[in-house]
Design an enzyme around this catalytic site. Structure first.
Site, PDB file in Angstrom:
ATOM      1  N   TRP A  88     -11.091  -2.310  -9.381  1.00 57.49           N
ATOM      2  CA  TRP A  88     -11.807  -1.886 -10.703  1.00 57.49           C
ATOM      3  C   TRP A  88     -12.677  -0.588 -10.601  1.00 57.49           C
ATOM      4  O   TRP A  88     -12.728   0.127 -11.499  1.00 57.49           O
ATOM      5  CB  TRP A  88     -12.841  -2.833 -11.206  1.00 57.49           C
ATOM      6  CG  TRP A  88     -12.089  -4.267 -11.525  1.00 57.49           C
ATOM      7  CD1 TRP A  88     -12.016  -5.671 -10.788  1.00 57.49           C
ATOM      8  CD2 TRP A  88     -11.170  -4.566 -12.928  1.00 57.49           C
ATOM      9  NE1 TRP A  88     -11.453  -6.392 -11.524  1.00 57.49           N
ATOM     10  CE2 TRP A  88     -10.954  -5.915 -12.501  1.00 57.49           C
ATOM     11  CE3 TRP A  88     -10.750  -3.626 -13.856  1.00 57.49           C
ATOM     12  CZ2 TRP A  88     -10.084  -6.626 -13.353  1.00 57.49           C
ATOM     13  CZ3 TRP A  88      -9.922  -4.254 -14.596  1.00 57.49           C
ATOM     14  CH2 TRP A  88      -9.551  -5.550 -14.795  1.00 57.49           C
ATOM     15  N   LEU A 129      12.639 -18.999  -5.415  1.00 57.75           N
ATOM     16  CA  LEU A 129      11.496 -18.384  -4.358  1.00 57.75           C
ATOM     17  C   LEU A 129      10.243 -18.721  -5.531  1.00 57.75           C
ATOM     18  O   LEU A 129      10.380 -18.639  -6.522  1.00 57.75           O
ATOM     19  CB  LEU A 129      11.894 -16.783  -4.494  1.00 57.75           C
ATOM     20  CG  LEU A 129      10.680 -16.079  -3.942  1.00 57.75           C
ATOM     21  CD1 LEU A 129      10.708 -16.192  -2.505  1.00 57.75           C
ATOM     22  CD2 LEU A 129      10.740 -14.615  -4.418  1.00 57.75           C
ATOM     23  N   ASP A 177       0.897  -1.344  -0.201  1.00 57.26           N
ATOM     24  CA  ASP A 177      -0.045   0.137   0.025  1.00 57.26           C
ATOM     25  C   ASP A 177       0.662   1.265   0.159  1.00 57.26           C
ATOM     26  O   ASP A 177       1.838   1.239   0.469  1.00 57.26           O
ATOM     27  CB  ASP A 177      -0.873   0.023   1.095  1.00 57.26           C
ATOM     28  CG  ASP A 177      -2.176   0.829   0.984  1.00 57.26           C
ATOM     29  OD1 ASP A 177      -2.378   1.468   0.125  1.00 57.26           O
ATOM     30  OD2 ASP A 177      -2.759   0.965   2.171  1.00 57.26           O
ATOM     31  N   TRP A 197       2.915   7.915  -2.260  1.00 60.91           N
ATOM     32  CA  TRP A 197       4.337   8.079  -2.596  1.00 60.91           C
ATOM     33  C   TRP A 197       4.365   9.214  -3.689  1.00 60.91           C
ATOM     34  O   TRP A 197       5.280   9.998  -3.732  1.00 60.91           O
ATOM     35  CB  TRP A 197       5.107   6.784  -3.075  1.00 60.91           C
ATOM     36  CG  TRP A 197       6.418   6.903  -3.402  1.00 60.91           C
ATOM     37  CD1 TRP A 197       7.376   6.584  -2.525  1.00 60.91           C
ATOM     38  CD2 TRP A 197       7.054   7.100  -4.409  1.00 60.91           C
ATOM     39  NE1 TRP A 197       8.672   6.732  -2.917  1.00 60.91           N
ATOM     40  CE2 TRP A 197       8.317   6.874  -4.374  1.00 60.91           C
ATOM     41  CE3 TRP A 197       6.485   7.310  -5.923  1.00 60.91           C
ATOM     42  CZ2 TRP A 197       9.374   7.150  -5.296  1.00 60.91           C
ATOM     43  CZ3 TRP A 197       7.572   7.619  -6.886  1.00 60.91           C
ATOM     44  CH2 TRP A 197       8.965   7.456  -6.588  1.00 60.91           C
ATOM     45  N   HIS A 225       2.761   3.570  -9.006  1.00 54.31           N
ATOM     46  CA  HIS A 225       2.549   2.254  -9.292  1.00 54.31           C
ATOM     47  C   HIS A 225       3.810   1.411 -10.032  1.00 54.31           C
ATOM     48  O   HIS A 225       4.398   0.531  -9.649  1.00 54.31           O
ATOM     49  CB  HIS A 225       1.260   1.750  -9.974  1.00 54.31           C
ATOM     50  CG  HIS A 225      -0.011   2.152  -9.253  1.00 54.31           C
ATOM     51  ND1 HIS A 225      -0.213   1.907  -8.082  1.00 54.31           N
ATOM     52  CD2 HIS A 225      -1.189   2.764  -9.823  1.00 54.31           C
ATOM     53  CE1 HIS A 225      -1.533   2.291  -7.673  1.00 54.31           C
ATOM     54  NE2 HIS A 225      -1.979   2.895  -8.562  1.00 54.31           N
ATOM     55  N   GLY A 229       0.245   5.417  -4.329  1.00 60.81           N
ATOM     56  CA  GLY A 229      -0.496   6.715  -4.604  1.00 60.81           C
ATOM     57  C   GLY A 229       0.076   7.971  -3.734  1.00 60.81           C
ATOM     58  O   GLY A 229       0.524   8.765  -4.131  1.00 60.81           O
TER      59      GLY A 229
HETATM   60  C1  FPP Z   1      -1.643   0.358  -3.471  1.00 59.57           C
HETATM   61  O1  FPP Z   1      -1.272   1.719  -3.221  1.00 59.57           O
HETATM   62  C2  FPP Z   1      -1.322  -0.411  -4.684  1.00 59.57           C
HETATM   63  C3  FPP Z   1      -2.234  -1.131  -5.530  1.00 59.57           C
HETATM   64  C4  FPP Z   1      -3.487  -1.009  -5.300  1.00 59.57           C
HETATM   65  C5  FPP Z   1      -1.386  -1.277  -6.753  1.00 59.57           C
HETATM   66  C6  FPP Z   1      -0.403  -2.097  -6.382  1.00 59.57           C
HETATM   67  C7  FPP Z   1       0.403  -2.464  -7.879  1.00 59.57           C
HETATM   68  C8  FPP Z   1       1.467  -2.417  -8.303  1.00 59.57           C
HETATM   69  C9  FPP Z   1       2.601  -2.275  -7.201  1.00 59.57           C
HETATM   70  C10 FPP Z   1       1.923  -2.323  -9.635  1.00 59.57           C
HETATM   71  C11 FPP Z   1       2.906  -3.313 -10.146  1.00 59.57           C
HETATM   72  C12 FPP Z   1       2.450  -4.797  -9.905  1.00 59.57           C
HETATM   73  C13 FPP Z   1       3.344  -5.598 -10.534  1.00 59.57           C
HETATM   74  C14 FPP Z   1       2.719  -7.228 -10.193  1.00 59.57           C
HETATM   75  C15 FPP Z   1       4.046  -5.543 -11.400  1.00 59.57           C
HETATM   76  P1  FPP Z   1      -2.633   2.772  -3.323  1.00 59.57           P
HETATM   77  O2  FPP Z   1      -2.730   3.085  -4.720  1.00 59.57           O
HETATM   78  O3  FPP Z   1      -3.713   2.377  -2.667  1.00 59.57           O
HETATM   79  O4  FPP Z   1      -1.802   3.911  -2.662  1.00 59.57           O
HETATM   80  P2  FPP Z   1      -2.610   5.058  -1.697  1.00 59.57           P
HETATM   81  O5  FPP Z   1      -3.375   4.257  -0.611  1.00 59.57           O
HETATM   82  O6  FPP Z   1      -1.295   5.836  -1.297  1.00 59.57           O
HETATM   83  O7  FPP Z   1      -3.357   5.643  -2.737  1.00 59.57           O
END
Ligand code: FPP
Length: 242
Positions: free
Chosen positions: A70, A132, A21, A26, A38, A24
């Site tokens: 989604w 792994l 998490d 970051w 991401h 966003g």
């Molecule tokens: C959560 O941060 C992150 C996600 C819902 C998406 C995770 C996806 C990736 C790390 C992309 C790459 C994945 C692979 C397998 C290559 P958030 O967007 O909820 O962050 P926030 O809470 O700060 O808004």
């Protein structure tokens, strides 16, 4: 398994699960679009796979996209899907070089056809690797996983493959997406939220939970070692008395 890390003897969890998490936030801190966060999160995944393997972790499972994700903007969902496309293709060579087996858990239904094809290719290309085992949860929801398992079990009962009396916890576990791996010993969630958000609800029943304020793109080897150190301070009882 015990390992000496920075002069300290640590018991290494066999299976670590991570809710990644904070991508966003970051990006927001740097006044950049969320998808840059991401993309940086994808780099943190590669780094964490290498670090986990070096530390002796055998299974790593990450929550990359939930059945609820989604609901995000079309722009963000498209951006994440494009990051998956690149990752699923690029990681074939790297995974084979690093002897890593990659598997994807979650519902294939509802994913774009080309992504399903890329997932199948990556799983097939890495299936004989013995290092792994890296599981990526894409279009994953724990309740959805349990619902799919219940349907599969009901179908088999209807077809007389077994009877209702044969349904045990083990049989249910064997119908989940994680049927061939042990339950996580440790769950890590980054960026300060204290929820499990529908991630592996069945499998996390006896896991230790570690929460850190570090945002996922900043998660590094020291952060992983800190989580393992915390895990070592816990006394796992599995409901018994010690
Ligand atoms: C959560 O941060 C992150 C996600 C819902 C998406 C995770 C996806 C990736 C790390 C992309 C790459 C994945 C692979 C397998 C290559 P958030 O967007 O909820 O962050 P926030 O809470 O700060 O808004």
């Amino acid at each position: 398994m015990e390992r000496e890390i920075n002069g300290e003897l640590l018991n290494i969890p066999t299976h670590v699960a991570i809710i990644m998490d904070g991508n966003g936030r970051w990006a927001k801190k740097r006044l950049m679009p969320r998808n840059v966060g991401h993309a940086e999160g994808a780099k943190a995944i590669e780094r964490t796979c290498r670090n986990a393997d070096e530390l002796g972790i055998k299974y790593l499972t990450v929550y990359a996209f939930s059945t609820e994700n989604w609901k995000r903007s079309v722009e963000e969902v498209t951006g994440i899907m494009n990051i998956f496309r690149k990752y699923l293709v690029d990681s074939i060579e790297r995974s084979n070089r690093e002897n890593m087996r990659v598997c994807v858990i979650g519902k294939r239904d509802g994913l774009p056809d080309d992504i399903v094809e890329k997932i199948n290719n990556l799983e097939e290309a890495t299936k004989n690797n013995t290092g792994l085992r890296f599981n990526v949860a894409i279009n994953y929801g724990g309740r959805d996983e349990i619902t799919r398992a219940v349907k599969a079990i009901a179908d088999k009962c209807n077809n007389n493959e077994f009877s209702v009396e044969d349904i045990t916890e083990e049989l249910i576990s064997n119908h989940l997406d994680t049927w061939d791996i042990p339950d996580p010993d440790l769950l890590i969630r980054t960026s300060g939220e204290l929820r499990t958000s529908n991630f592996l609800p069945w499998q996390l029943a006896y896991s230790e939970f570690y929460f850190t304020d570090i945002l996922w793109p900043d998660f590094d080897k020291d952060a992983l070692i800190e989580a393992i150190r915390y895990y070592n301070k816990r006394e796992r009882r599995f409901g018994g008395v010690r």
